[in-house]
Design a protein around this motif. Structure first.
Motif: not given
Length: 335
Positions: A171-180, A184-188, A205-213
């Motif tokens: 899931i952290a990998g998918w998050i990285k793909m979206i942010v790249e 400006e992505a805001r993710i839940f 995990e250590d997630l980017p600030e784009n993950v909101k909730c």
């Protein structure tokens, strides 16, 4: 039918021990005792290997475009059919996992939106049936939607199911793909059952600030707790030493145990706003796991919602008014 199956399994196990007792009486006590000890150990090890094979080993083929290869595992009921077929029109995404597996998912874009729902399906849902209606709801709310096939499911590679442990890194990998793709992505994160456990393990995990909730529905505390419950329910046996042997097998074959990186440990490390939902009639992931998860969660912004009358993964359709009111308000508050 399921109760009859469980009863038959228990009778077979008890019959073996009864036969051993007869041998003990008929033969010399020390010979019989030695035979009984060897058979008992062999039986425990056999049960452990069976359990690992039954619960963790992939049974279904890797699915490309021909879902008929899934047989009955790919059949859809009328309630989810339209949503699943809609979901399967999404753009196919691919990533290579930390351990070299090709993982796949479906992305459905809402033009102009910077809000992304990452939805995680449950155990052995090969076509992501258990999150399809929810994904459509999020899309209709104007959000981008990504639904990934967990390792060992659907299109994704993998010969085992990680029960939400190694999946956290996927899931952290998918998050990285979206942010790249969209800084400006805001993710839940949203997950049901094993998917609920997955978003909980990911939250630590250590997630980017784009993950909101995070929103989790009927996730389990840990693989250990979930397997303990089913060993007792299905076989009527003590969970130890069976589960200890299962864990040794899992660590040696698949690289993960049943305690480390569990949901209940990972939520102790999260600061993300957390909405937790569970049906009070759930007997698959027992409702009693709900309170310990909520109490363990370290987030200052958390809420627990019980859906009365809902069994496993039924909450969103048993009481849709309460469910979607809570979920939609949570998303709007934190995104």
């Amino acid at each position: 039918m399921e109760k009859d199956k469980k009863l038959f399994q228990r009778l077979c196990i008890h019959f073996v021990f009864l036969a051993l007792a007869v041998i003990f009486i008929v033969m010399g006590w020390w010979i019989a005792l030695a035979i009984e000890a060897v058979v008992a150990v062999a039986l425990i090890v056999l049960i452990a290997f069976y359990m690992v094979s039954f619960t963790l080993v992939r049974k279904s083929p890797i699915v490309k475009d021909d879902v008929s290869v899934l047989g009955r595992h790919g059949e859809l009921n009328d309630f989810v059919k339209d949503a699943v077929l809609w979901l399967e029109t999404g753009e196919i995404w691919e990533q290579v996992s930390f351990d070299g597996l090709k993982l796949y998912g479906r992305f459905l874009k809402n033009e102009g939106s910077h809000v992304y729902a990452i939805c995680c399906h449950g155990y052995k849902n090969q076509r992501m049936q258990d999150i399809s209606n929810q994904a459509k709801h999020f899309y209709d709310m104007g959000y981008n939607v990504f639904c990934g096939h967990a390792r060992g499911h659907g299109r994704s590679e993998g010969n085992y199911i990680g029960m939400g442990t190694n999946e956290r890194r996927d899931i952290a990998g998918w998050i990285k793909m979206i942010v790249e793709m969209d800084p400006e992505a805001r993710i839940f994160l949203y997950g049901v059952s094993m998917g609920g456990a997955t978003v909980m393990t990911t939250s630590g995990e250590d997630l980017p600030e784009n993950v909101k909730c995070v929103i989790q529905d009927c996730g389990f505390t840990s693989p250990w707790d979930e397997f303990t419950y089913h060993i007792k329910e299905q076989f009527g046996l003590p969970y130890r030493p069976i589960l200890d042997i299962c864990q040794v097998i899992s660590r040696s074959r698949y690289g993960f145990g049943f305690h480390e990186f569990s949901a209940i440990e990972q939520v102790k490390k999260t600061s993300l706003p957390f909405l937790m939902i569970h049906g009070d009639l759930d007997t698959y992931v027992p409702y009693r796991m709900f309170k310990p998860l909520y109490e363990a969660c370290a987030s200052e912004n958390k809420k627990a919602v019980t859906i009365e009358g809902a069994a496993h993964a039924e909450a969103y359709w048993r009481d849709p008014e309460t469910y979607w009111s809570e979920v939609d308000n949570w998303i709007k508050t934190y995104l």
